[in-house]
Design an enzyme around this catalytic site. Structure first.
Site, PDB file in Angstrom:
ATOM      1  CB  ILE A   1      -0.857   0.122   1.141  1.00 25.16           C
ATOM      2  CG1 ILE A   1      -1.953  -1.181   1.335  1.00 25.16           C
ATOM      3  CG2 ILE A   1      -1.684   1.175   1.376  1.00 25.16           C
ATOM      4  CD1 ILE A   1      -2.637  -1.437   0.194  1.00 25.16           C
ATOM      5  CG  ASP A   2       0.133   4.288  -2.891  1.00 27.35           C
ATOM      6  OD1 ASP A   2      -0.988   4.413  -2.362  1.00 27.35           O
ATOM      7  OD2 ASP A   2       0.146   4.443  -4.256  1.00 27.35           O
ATOM      8  N   GLY A   3       1.087   5.846  -0.074  1.00 27.13           N
ATOM      9  CA  GLY A   3       0.644   6.871   0.626  1.00 27.13           C
ATOM     10  C   GLY A   3      -0.910   7.208   0.410  1.00 27.13           C
TER      11      GLY A   3
END
Length: 135
Positions: free
Chosen positions: A14-16
């Site tokens: 998962i990214d920001g």
């Protein structure tokens, strides 16, 4: 023949923005291609018998919908086109609701181990997957 692989999205993917990072989809597709290789018999041992390997030379990917942590995804892989020394795989990623998350076409080329130059895919190997076209 279409091959399907199931995965669950992990927290490290998962990214920001709270969804799967775009680069992770390339990993998902790679995992599915490796499963497909095994399923159709294009193992390292089989390729070594002919002194070749398969390299990915192009990936075109379209992102359609976000995927989030904990979601289960299904990655479908099948042959789209076969040429003399290359072939294209169609890959689609769907979520649990059956919605298309991403789709890609990956082009792979047979190259000689000795000099990394492209070469014809041996008929005996091509027979392992060519029957998938249109199926």
């Amino acid at each position: 023949m279409q091959m399907e692989m199931q995965i669950t999205v992990r927290s490290t993917e998962i990214d920001g923005n709270g969804h799967v990072n775009n680069a992770k989809y390339l990993e998902y597709l790679e995992w599915a291609r490796q499963e497909w290789n095994t399923e159709v018999g294009l193992t390292p041992e089989a390729l070594d018998q002919y002194g070749i390997r398969l390299v990915t030379v192009n990936i075109n990917i379209n992102y359609k919908k976000e995927a989030r942590q904990g979601q289960k995804l299904a990655i479908m892989t099948k042959v789209e086109k076969v040429g003399r020394s290359s072939f294209a795989l169609s890959q689609k990623i769907h979520n649990e609701a059956g919605e298309l998350v991403a789709e890609a076409v990956t082009t792979r080329v047979a190259v000689q181990n000795a000099d990394a130059k492209s070469c014809a895919i041996p008929d005996e190997l091509k027979e392992k997957f060519v029957i998938q076209v249109g199926g």
